[in-house]
Design a protein around this motif. Sequence first.
Motif, mmCIF file in Angstrom:
data_model
loop_
_atom_site.group_PDB
_atom_site.id
_atom_site.type_symbol
_atom_site.label_atom_id
_atom_site.label_comp_id
_atom_site.label_asym_id
_atom_site.label_seq_id
_atom_site.Cartn_x
_atom_site.Cartn_y
_atom_site.Cartn_z
ATOM 1 N N GLU A 324 0.847 -1.193 0.000
ATOM 2 C CA GLU A 324 0.000 0.000 0.000
ATOM 3 C C GLU A 324 0.879 1.239 0.000
ATOM 4 O OE1 GLU A 324 -3.998 1.621 2.244
ATOM 5 O OE2 GLU A 324 -2.548 0.453 3.409
ATOM 6 N N ARG A 325 0.774 2.001 -1.097
ATOM 7 C CA ARG A 325 1.607 3.199 -1.264
ATOM 8 C C ARG A 325 3.080 2.905 -0.983
ATOM 9 N NH1 ARG A 325 -0.744 7.755 -2.231
ATOM 10 N NH2 ARG A 325 0.942 8.992 -1.325
ATOM 11 N N GLY A 326 3.515 1.768 -1.480
ATOM 12 C CA GLY A 326 4.931 1.401 -1.380
ATOM 13 C C GLY A 326 5.312 0.626 -0.137
ATOM 14 N N ILE A 327 4.411 0.528 0.861
ATOM 15 C CA ILE A 327 4.710 -0.159 2.120
ATOM 16 C C ILE A 327 4.220 -1.608 2.054
ATOM 17 C CG2 ILE A 327 4.396 -0.175 4.633
ATOM 18 C CD1 ILE A 327 5.890 2.293 3.597
ATOM 19 N N LEU A 328 5.079 -2.561 2.416
ATOM 20 C CA LEU A 328 4.688 -3.972 2.444
ATOM 21 C C LEU A 328 3.781 -4.212 3.648
ATOM 22 C CD1 LEU A 328 5.025 -6.821 1.223
ATOM 23 C CD2 LEU A 328 7.001 -7.138 2.737
ATOM 24 N N LYS A 329 2.508 -4.528 3.373
ATOM 25 C CA LYS A 329 1.511 -4.636 4.435
ATOM 26 C C LYS A 329 1.227 -6.077 4.863
ATOM 27 C CE LYS A 329 0.079 -0.332 5.032
ATOM 28 N NZ LYS A 329 0.054 0.329 6.345
ATOM 29 N N ASN A 330 1.318 -7.016 3.948
ATOM 30 C CA ASN A 330 0.947 -8.396 4.265
ATOM 31 C C ASN A 330 1.789 -9.403 3.499
ATOM 32 O OD1 ASN A 330 -1.610 -8.442 6.014
ATOM 33 N ND2 ASN A 330 -2.214 -7.002 4.405
#
Length: 463
Positions: A324-330
Motif C-alpha cells: 500500500e503506497r509502497g509499504i509492504l503490508k501483508n
Amino acid sequence: MPTQTTTNLRQLASDVLSHALKAGATDAEAVVYEGDEFSALVRLGQVETLKESGSRAVGLRVFIGQRTASTSSSDFSSESIARLVEGAITLAKITSEDPFAGLPEAHEFGQIEEDQHLYFDDVNEMPPAERIEIARRTEAAAMAYDVRIQNSGGGDFDTSTSHKILMNSRGFTGEYRRSYCGFSAAPIAHDEKGNMQRNYWFSNSRTVTKLENPEEIGHEAARRTLKRLGARQVKTQKAPVVFSPEIARSIIGNIFDAANGDAIYRNASFFSGMLGEQVAGENITVIDDGTIIHRFEDGAGIGGFGTRPFDGEGLPTRRTVLVERGILKNYVSNTYTARKLNMKSTGNASRGLAGNPGIGAGNFFLEAGTLTPEQIIGDIKSGLYVTETMGFGVNLVTGDYSQGASGLWIENGELAYPVEEITIAGNLKDMYKNIVAIGNDLVFRGASAAPTMRIEGMMIAGA
C-alpha cells in the motif's frame, strides 16, 4: 450440471470422509472434481486438431494426529475408494509428525454466499461447428489484413467447465462451478528479406456473450505481428524501460512470489523481515482479491478469473493489500505457513487433488494510474517499450532480474522501430522503487493484471 450429478459427487465426498475416519484418521478432507474441455485449432482455414474430453477425480488428505498423507484417484468404484483410503492411512502412519500440520480451526471456515457469476451454461451450449467457425474467422481476418502475412500458427477456440466440491471432517462443505471460453489467432509475417515474425492476440471470458469480435481480434493479432518486422539490436546502455500490460503483470507478479509465506518462512525472499517497510515507490499499491466481480454497462456481472467463494482449505476468499503506497503490508499464506509464521491465513490456499495445499493468488493486480500509455511514452527521448520477455531470470532471494526481451525502441516520445535479441537487467528491489509512471489501462485478461508502467534506469544489453 444436473442436480443428480451434484448429489452423487457430494455423496462421494461424504463417503470418502466417513471411510477415512473409520479407518483411523483423526481428521480428513476430500476434494471431488469434474470437468469438461473442448479445443479446436484451425490452421490456414482447415481444422488441424479437435479435442473434447471429460475428467473426474477424487482427492483425499488424512491426518493421524500430526502426521499427514494424501492420495487421489480417477476411479470412483467402491474398490478404488477403499484403496484410496487405505493408501492414505498407510502413508500417514509412516510419515513424520509435523507440529504445524492440521486442518484450519472450525471457526475459520466459510465461503462467499453471494452469486459470484463464475458459471454460464452458454459455454457448453454453443455448437462445435460455431466454435470452429469463430477460430476460422479470427485466423482469416489476420491473414487478410496485410500481404506480408503469408502463414499462420492457427486460430483456436477453447472452452472448459469445472465443478469442485470440498468437504472436511470439521463440518465444512463447499462447492462451485466455473466456465471459460476463449479464442485467438497467431499470424506469421514475412519481410522482403524472408525473415519471419509471429505474434498473437486473444479474447476470453466466462460467457460467450462477452467475447470480442473475431475480426477485431484477428486484426489486432496481425498489427502486433507486423510491428515486429525489421527488428534489430540496440547498443548496450542504461535507459528508461516501458513495460506493456502483458509484461508488467509478470513484473508485478514477482511481488506475490516474494510475499509468499512459504518463501518468507524459509528466508528465501528479498521481502523477508520487511513487513511495514517501504519496498516500492509511493505510487505502488498491489492487491490480491479473490472476490472480484466485474460489472458491465448492461448490468451484467462476471466473476474474475481468480474469483472463487472459498480457498483450497475452505476459508472464505478475501481482499488482501500486499503493498500500500509502497509499504509492504501483508504476506500471503495458507493455514500451514501462517502457523509457521505465527500469523493468520490470508485465504490463499490452493490445492489440486493430491498433496498439501500450496499458496495461490486470486485476482492479483497493480492499481491503475492516471496516465495514458501515450503519455508515459511521450516524454522519453530514448528508451525501450517491452512487448515480450523470454527465460526465467528472476532470483527471489536477491531480487536480481535479467531476461531476454523484444519490443519497440522509443525515440523522441514515439515508437520508432522494433528491437530484439536484447537483455534487460536490474534488481527488483530497485525496480519497484523506480516505477515512475503507471498507466490507466488496467484490463483483466487473466487472473493477474497490471497497466502499462515505466521504470527508470534499467540496463539494456544489446550489440
